[in-house]
Design a protein around this motif. Structure first.
Motif, PDB file in Angstrom:
ATOM      1  N   VAL A  27       7.303   7.416  -0.001  1.00 39.77           N
ATOM      2  CA  VAL A  27       6.033   6.804  -0.382  1.00 39.77           C
ATOM      3  C   VAL A  27       6.336   5.839  -1.516  1.00 39.77           C
ATOM      4  CG1 VAL A  27       3.672   7.180  -1.162  1.00 39.77           C
ATOM      5  CG2 VAL A  27       4.811   8.919   0.240  1.00 39.77           C
ATOM      6  N   CYS A  28       6.124   4.550  -1.275  1.00 35.26           N
ATOM      7  CA  CYS A  28       6.600   3.501  -2.177  1.00 35.26           C
ATOM      8  C   CYS A  28       5.431   2.673  -2.703  1.00 35.26           C
ATOM      9  CB  CYS A  28       7.593   2.613  -1.414  1.00 35.26           C
ATOM     10  SG  CYS A  28       8.260   1.228  -2.344  1.00 35.26           S
ATOM     11  N   ARG A  29       5.614   2.082  -3.874  1.00 33.90           N
ATOM     12  CA  ARG A  29       4.580   1.210  -4.429  1.00 33.90           C
ATOM     13  C   ARG A  29       4.325   0.004  -3.526  1.00 33.90           C
ATOM     14  NH1 ARG A  29       1.378  -0.036  -8.671  1.00 33.90           N
ATOM     15  NH2 ARG A  29       1.415  -2.158  -9.502  1.00 33.90           N
ATOM     16  N   SER A  30       5.339  -0.416  -2.768  1.00 34.36           N
ATOM     17  CA  SER A  30       5.123  -1.510  -1.816  1.00 34.36           C
ATOM     18  C   SER A  30       4.076  -1.121  -0.771  1.00 34.36           C
ATOM     19  CB  SER A  30       6.436  -1.876  -1.120  1.00 34.36           C
ATOM     20  OG  SER A  30       7.404  -2.283  -2.049  1.00 34.36           O
ATOM     21  N   ASP A  31       4.078   0.165  -0.372  1.00 34.11           N
ATOM     22  CA  ASP A  31       3.051   0.649   0.559  1.00 34.11           C
ATOM     23  C   ASP A  31       1.668   0.532  -0.069  1.00 34.11           C
ATOM     24  OD1 ASP A  31       4.916   1.499   2.602  1.00 34.11           O
ATOM     25  OD2 ASP A  31       5.391   3.207   1.321  1.00 34.11           O
ATOM     26  N   TRP A  32       1.590   0.828  -1.358  1.00 35.77           N
ATOM     27  CA  TRP A  32       0.316   0.712  -2.078  1.00 35.77           C
ATOM     28  C   TRP A  32      -0.150  -0.737  -2.099  1.00 35.77           C
ATOM     29  CZ3 TRP A  32      -1.070  -2.011  -6.479  1.00 35.77           C
ATOM     30  CH2 TRP A  32      -2.337  -1.710  -7.008  1.00 35.77           C
ATOM     31  N   HIS A  33       0.772  -1.671  -2.392  1.00 33.52           N
ATOM     32  CA  HIS A  33       0.404  -3.093  -2.378  1.00 33.52           C
ATOM     33  C   HIS A  33      -0.159  -3.493  -1.019  1.00 33.52           C
ATOM     34  CE1 HIS A  33       1.624  -4.649  -6.268  1.00 33.52           C
ATOM     35  NE2 HIS A  33       2.784  -4.022  -6.191  1.00 33.52           N
ATOM     36  N   GLY A  34       0.462  -2.995   0.052  1.00 28.90           N
ATOM     37  CA  GLY A  34      -0.049  -3.295   1.385  1.00 28.90           C
ATOM     38  C   GLY A  34      -1.426  -2.720   1.620  1.00 28.90           C
ATOM     39  N   TRP A  35      -1.628  -1.481   1.171  1.00 30.43           N
ATOM     40  CA  TRP A  35      -2.906  -0.792   1.395  1.00 30.43           C
ATOM     41  C   TRP A  35      -4.062  -1.503   0.686  1.00 30.43           C
ATOM     42  CZ3 TRP A  35      -5.313   2.478  -2.532  1.00 30.43           C
ATOM     43  CH2 TRP A  35      -6.502   3.081  -2.084  1.00 30.43           C
ATOM     44  N   VAL A  36      -3.819  -2.055  -0.502  1.00 29.94           N
ATOM     45  CA  VAL A  36      -4.905  -2.726  -1.224  1.00 29.94           C
ATOM     46  C   VAL A  36      -5.112  -4.171  -0.762  1.00 29.94           C
ATOM     47  CG1 VAL A  36      -4.689  -1.267  -3.270  1.00 29.94           C
ATOM     48  CG2 VAL A  36      -3.426  -3.429  -3.165  1.00 29.94           C
TER      49      VAL A  36
END
Length: 346
Positions: free
Chosen positions: A37-46
């Protein structure tokens, strides 16, 4: 298959049943055994990544077992243990022909350009140039933790920064990327200064090889503090967070002819940071990016793992199940906990 899906940016994802993927003629389907679970995934989600089309399945730090193989694939078979760079090449553009698949003109990114690995199965394109064989001795959770943060840090420290023994290195931000960079820089013989705002993360940085730590909330000027510790500035500095402040500090704490490597993503309102360009010119500084690592460069990193010089398993924080990944994804911007969170139950 079970998969985490979001249908609207910044709205809570849900676990859903989706059709199993079929391999492209040039690709494979991987049964996901672990995924980070990566911060890049978070950037994509937002909604920060224009490549993502809704509905979407996130996830790009994966390891697993080949489940199905396309008819044009020659190097892989069902049952192979594999991982994959988070940036894959097309195999035909000039960048791929030069061996730089990490900046492919038509790059494939599971979890961004295509559905990703927060799922029981994921399709991988151009398998013959993008898959990496895993040693039998490497467990899937550790292999997944390599997928984005560790390999990006390896390229940043070794290939882009060209860090060598005896040099000083500053790492700004001690999340998964930063801690990986600290371990790697220490392994090649550098003296590492770790910078963060969390004492807990700085303590972990010390255990991974940092010779000095700085809590940025307790010093008047981070760059000056780094310059003092390193007796004139560091040779290589990484912004492992991706924020205008850490980027500015990373460039400012370099000694003459030093290298700044931007590893943390700079997106949305942080995409155009201020840079001390007068110092860049006067001191002949280098500003470099680091965007993943090619599959053919994994051998060097895996050899260091097998020899014991690198121990990425020390970076794993929590192992969770697919349902728990939703909260982990949504809370990535809170920087809670230390180490890398890995999904190991599907």
């Amino acid at each position: 298959m079970k998969a985490v899906v979001y249908e609207t940016f910044s709205a809570p994802p849900r676990v859903q049943q989706l059709p199993d993927p079929a391999p492209e003629t040039h690709g494979v389907v991987v049964k996901v055994m672990a995924t980070g679970v990566c911060r890049s995934d978070w950037h994509g989600w937002v909604g920060h990544d224009p490549d993502i089309q809704l509905p979407h399945v996130p996830g790009h730090e994966l390891a697993g077992i080949v489940e199905a193989v396309g008819k044009d694939v020659s190097k892989w078979k069902i049952g192979d243990r594999v991982t994959v760079p988070f940036v894959g090449g097309c195999g035909t553009c000039p960048e791929c022909h030069s061996g730089n698949q990490q900046v492919c003109d038509r790059q494939f990114q599971p979890g961004f350009t295509h559905w990703g690995s927060f799922a029981q199965y994921v399709g991988i394109h151009q398998a013959d140039i993008n898959l990496v064989a895993l040693p039998e001795t490497l467990d899937f959770a550790t292999a997944a933790s390599l997928g984005c943060r560790f390999v990006t840090s390896f390229r940043a420290v070794v290939d882009q920064g060209k860090t060598s023994a005896g040099q000083w290195v500053a790492v700004h931000g001690c999340g998964g990327v930063g801690l990986s960079a600290i371990m790697i820089a220490n392994a090649v013989g550098a003296h590492v200064i770790a910078v963060d705002i969390s004492d807990e993360k700085l303590e972990l940085a010390r255990t991974l090889g940092a010779v000095a730590t700085l809590n940025a909330t307790r010093v008047a000027n981070v760059a000056e503090a780094v310059i003092e510790i390193s007796r004139g500035g560091v040779h290589v500095s990484l912004d492992a967070l991706g924020h205008p402040t850490t980027c500015f500090n990373s460039i400012s704490n370099l000694r003459k002819r030093g290298k700044h490597v931007q590893v943390g993503l700079m997106l949305a309102e942080n995409s155009t940071p201020a840079i001390p360009m007068s110092k860049v010119i006067a001191h002949e500084l280098e500003i470099l990016g680091s965007h993943g690592m090619q599959a053919h460069r994994y051998d060097a990193m895996l050899a260091m793992l097998q020899s014991g010089k690198l121990a990425p398993e020390k970076l794993i924080g929590n192992t969770i199940n697919l349902e728990q990944s939703i909260d982990a994804l949504m809370n990535m911007d809170k920087f809670e906990g230390t180490g890398v969170t890995v999904i190991t139950e599907f």
